[in-house]
Motif scaffolding. Sequence first.
Motif, mmCIF file in Angstrom:
data_model
loop_
_atom_site.group_PDB
_atom_site.id
_atom_site.type_symbol
_atom_site.label_atom_id
_atom_site.label_comp_id
_atom_site.label_asym_id
_atom_site.label_seq_id
_atom_site.Cartn_x
_atom_site.Cartn_y
_atom_site.Cartn_z
ATOM 1 N N GLU A 168 27.203 69.453 60.070
ATOM 2 C CA GLU A 168 26.184 70.188 60.830
ATOM 3 C C GLU A 168 24.830 70.118 60.130
ATOM 4 O O GLU A 168 23.786 69.982 60.776
ATOM 5 C CB GLU A 168 26.602 71.651 61.012
ATOM 6 C CG GLU A 168 27.812 71.861 61.904
ATOM 7 C CD GLU A 168 29.129 71.575 61.182
ATOM 8 O OE1 GLU A 168 29.107 71.329 59.952
ATOM 9 O OE2 GLU A 168 30.172 71.592 61.851
ATOM 10 N N GLY A 169 24.856 70.212 58.801
ATOM 11 C CA GLY A 169 23.615 70.108 58.041
ATOM 12 C C GLY A 169 22.957 68.755 58.191
ATOM 13 O O GLY A 169 21.730 68.642 58.308
ATOM 14 N N LEU A 170 23.769 67.699 58.216
ATOM 15 C CA LEU A 170 23.234 66.346 58.397
ATOM 16 C C LEU A 170 22.632 66.183 59.793
ATOM 17 O O LEU A 170 21.572 65.563 59.942
ATOM 18 C CB LEU A 170 24.336 65.314 58.179
ATOM 19 C CG LEU A 170 24.872 65.168 56.749
ATOM 20 C CD1 LEU A 170 26.033 64.188 56.727
ATOM 21 C CD2 LEU A 170 23.774 64.713 55.803
ATOM 22 N N PHE A 182 11.381 63.717 48.754
ATOM 23 C CA PHE A 182 11.413 63.514 47.309
ATOM 24 C C PHE A 182 12.878 63.495 46.878
ATOM 25 O O PHE A 182 13.599 64.488 47.024
ATOM 26 C CB PHE A 182 10.638 64.619 46.598
ATOM 27 C CG PHE A 182 9.173 64.603 46.935
ATOM 28 C CD1 PHE A 182 8.306 63.728 46.300
ATOM 29 C CD2 PHE A 182 8.656 65.452 47.900
ATOM 30 C CE1 PHE A 182 6.948 63.696 46.614
ATOM 31 C CE2 PHE A 182 7.312 65.440 48.228
ATOM 32 C CZ PHE A 182 6.460 64.559 47.584
ATOM 33 N N ILE A 183 13.301 62.350 46.346
ATOM 34 C CA ILE A 183 14.707 62.104 46.054
ATOM 35 C C ILE A 183 14.926 62.015 44.542
ATOM 36 O O ILE A 183 14.135 61.405 43.829
ATOM 37 C CB ILE A 183 15.186 60.790 46.708
ATOM 38 C CG1 ILE A 183 14.794 60.744 48.190
ATOM 39 C CG2 ILE A 183 16.684 60.617 46.536
ATOM 40 C CD1 ILE A 183 15.446 61.776 49.051
ATOM 41 N N SER A 184 16.021 62.618 44.095
ATOM 42 C CA SER A 184 16.393 62.535 42.683
ATOM 43 C C SER A 184 17.525 61.524 42.512
ATOM 44 O O SER A 184 18.206 61.164 43.475
ATOM 45 C CB SER A 184 16.839 63.904 42.165
ATOM 46 O OG SER A 184 17.982 64.352 42.870
ATOM 47 N N HIS A 200 29.187 63.966 47.244
ATOM 48 C CA HIS A 200 28.787 64.696 48.447
ATOM 49 C C HIS A 200 27.289 64.599 48.716
ATOM 50 O O HIS A 200 26.841 64.851 49.826
ATOM 51 C CB HIS A 200 29.192 66.179 48.329
ATOM 52 C CG HIS A 200 28.354 66.966 47.379
ATOM 53 N ND1 HIS A 200 28.653 67.110 46.030
ATOM 54 C CD2 HIS A 200 27.203 67.671 47.566
ATOM 55 C CE1 HIS A 200 27.745 67.847 45.446
ATOM 56 N NE2 HIS A 200 26.849 68.208 46.349
ATOM 57 N N GLU A 201 26.500 64.210 47.704
ATOM 58 C CA GLU A 201 25.052 64.085 47.879
ATOM 59 C C GLU A 201 24.664 62.792 48.607
ATOM 60 O O GLU A 201 23.563 62.694 49.160
ATOM 61 C CB GLU A 201 24.350 64.118 46.521
ATOM 62 C CG GLU A 201 24.510 65.418 45.758
ATOM 63 C CD GLU A 201 23.922 65.336 44.354
ATOM 64 O OE1 GLU A 201 23.107 64.418 44.116
ATOM 65 O OE2 GLU A 201 24.284 66.161 43.504
ATOM 66 N N VAL A 202 25.537 61.799 48.599
ATOM 67 C CA VAL A 202 25.196 60.479 49.131
ATOM 68 C C VAL A 202 24.780 60.549 50.597
ATOM 69 O O VAL A 202 23.741 59.998 51.000
ATOM 70 C CB VAL A 202 26.370 59.498 48.951
ATOM 71 C CG1 VAL A 202 26.110 58.194 49.706
ATOM 72 C CG2 VAL A 202 26.599 59.209 47.473
ATOM 73 N N GLN A 206 21.045 59.579 52.009
ATOM 74 C CA GLN A 206 20.904 58.458 52.935
ATOM 75 C C GLN A 206 20.337 58.909 54.272
ATOM 76 O O GLN A 206 19.518 58.200 54.877
ATOM 77 C CB GLN A 206 22.258 57.775 53.120
ATOM 78 C CG GLN A 206 22.726 57.028 51.885
ATOM 79 C CD GLN A 206 24.067 56.349 52.069
ATOM 80 O OE1 GLN A 206 24.859 56.723 52.948
ATOM 81 N NE2 GLN A 206 24.347 55.352 51.247
ATOM 82 N N ALA A 207 20.742 60.089 54.747
ATOM 83 C CA ALA A 207 20.233 60.593 56.026
ATOM 84 C C ALA A 207 18.742 60.879 55.958
ATOM 85 O O ALA A 207 17.993 60.560 56.884
ATOM 86 C CB ALA A 207 20.989 61.855 56.436
ATOM 87 N N VAL A 208 18.293 61.464 54.862
ATOM 88 C CA VAL A 208 16.870 61.804 54.774
ATOM 89 C C VAL A 208 16.018 60.560 54.548
ATOM 90 O O VAL A 208 14.894 60.464 55.059
ATOM 91 C CB VAL A 208 16.613 62.869 53.690
ATOM 92 C CG1 VAL A 208 16.677 62.277 52.291
ATOM 93 C CG2 VAL A 208 15.262 63.543 53.903
ATOM 94 N N ILE A 209 16.531 59.583 53.813
ATOM 95 C CA ILE A 209 15.796 58.327 53.628
ATOM 96 C C ILE A 209 15.604 57.622 54.975
ATOM 97 O O ILE A 209 14.548 57.049 55.255
ATOM 98 C CB ILE A 209 16.529 57.406 52.627
ATOM 99 C CG1 ILE A 209 16.412 57.975 51.211
ATOM 100 C CG2 ILE A 209 15.972 55.987 52.662
ATOM 101 C CD1 ILE A 209 17.286 57.275 50.182
ATOM 102 N N ALA A 210 16.628 57.696 55.830
ATOM 103 C CA ALA A 210 16.546 57.074 57.151
ATOM 104 C C ALA A 210 15.629 57.848 58.097
ATOM 105 O O ALA A 210 15.106 57.277 59.059
ATOM 106 C CB ALA A 210 17.941 56.979 57.765
ATOM 107 N N THR A 211 15.415 59.130 57.826
ATOM 108 C CA THR A 211 14.665 60.005 58.728
ATOM 109 C C THR A 211 13.192 60.160 58.350
ATOM 110 O O THR A 211 12.317 60.202 59.222
ATOM 111 C CB THR A 211 15.319 61.400 58.772
ATOM 112 O OG1 THR A 211 16.682 61.269 59.188
ATOM 113 C CG2 THR A 211 14.598 62.329 59.724
ATOM 114 N N ALA A 212 12.912 60.259 57.070
ATOM 115 C CA ALA A 212 11.562 60.574 56.604
ATOM 116 C C ALA A 212 10.580 59.424 56.817
ATOM 117 O O ALA A 212 10.959 58.252 56.786
ATOM 118 C CB ALA A 212 11.595 60.952 55.129
ATOM 119 N N MET A 213 9.324 59.766 57.020
ATOM 120 C CA MET A 213 8.274 58.760 57.118
ATOM 121 C C MET A 213 8.091 58.018 55.797
ATOM 122 O O MET A 213 7.814 56.821 55.767
ATOM 123 C CB MET A 213 6.952 59.428 57.520
ATOM 124 C CG MET A 213 6.957 60.052 58.901
ATOM 125 S SD MET A 213 7.004 58.799 60.206
ATOM 126 C CE MET A 213 5.385 58.052 60.004
#
Length: 267
Positions: A168-170, A182-184, A200-202, A206-213
């Motif tokens: 649901e969070g994804l 900003f990714i660590s 569990h962080e993967v 990956q979802a935010v990298i695909a989503t963010a500008m």
Amino acid sequence: MSKMAEIPNARPSETRAQRLQRLRRAVETSGALHLKDAAELLNVSEMTVRRDLAASDAVLACLGGYVVNAASPTGIKYTLEQEIDQHTQDKRLACRAAAASIREGETVFIDCGTTMQSLAECLPDDLPLSVICYSLNVATIVARRPATQLMMMGGLYHPSSQSFSSEEGLSYLRRLGINKAFISAGGVHPLRGASCSNFHEVAVKQAVIATAMESILVVDASKLGSLKPASFADLDAFSRIIVGGSATSDLRKQFKALPVDYVTKTA
């Protein structure tokens, strides 16, 4: 066509226990094994590997597409308590440079981990922002900012990194408009890319990298050249890689083709 015809090198006499024994030896050597590599090692299908690991008595588990030790799934134990005092000054240097790129009114994603805790502390005072996060240590800092709208991803709580994960969070994350992410990372390898200790962080990364500008990797210099069990992105996925602290000339050469900014005391 039969399964044996599909997989000509399969061992018809090999039992599940024998397959698990071979996998266990491989995981002990590498710390983690990608599911595809595990299937190739045993000359069986990925589904067969999953079925073997699904048994309640299995000493191994499948997490994030990797076969890992069920008792210690990250291979290398990561906790915020262990990391919070490591390379503090270099993390701060990288985070100050990262925070300086944020503009008024932007929506930013802040990853989990101790470096991201420092980034939350470095956010420009009173700058109106929307911040998305999925860890308690980051959320606690951001929630105190009067001009910031906080969006928290929920789910199953992971104490080692004080973070949450859920499908649901994804889904929620993918629906958001994100200016900067900003990714660590626990490891930044010139060939194997960015990696972390917690599987569990993967999916979140990956979802935010695909989503963010724009996605920006923020690390201290000790992470360069390192590889952790859970790989999540090639380095060309990032528009910028901000490194706090000094790196040797030999190490810099390995990353010379990438958009790396080194931030030191003298910079």
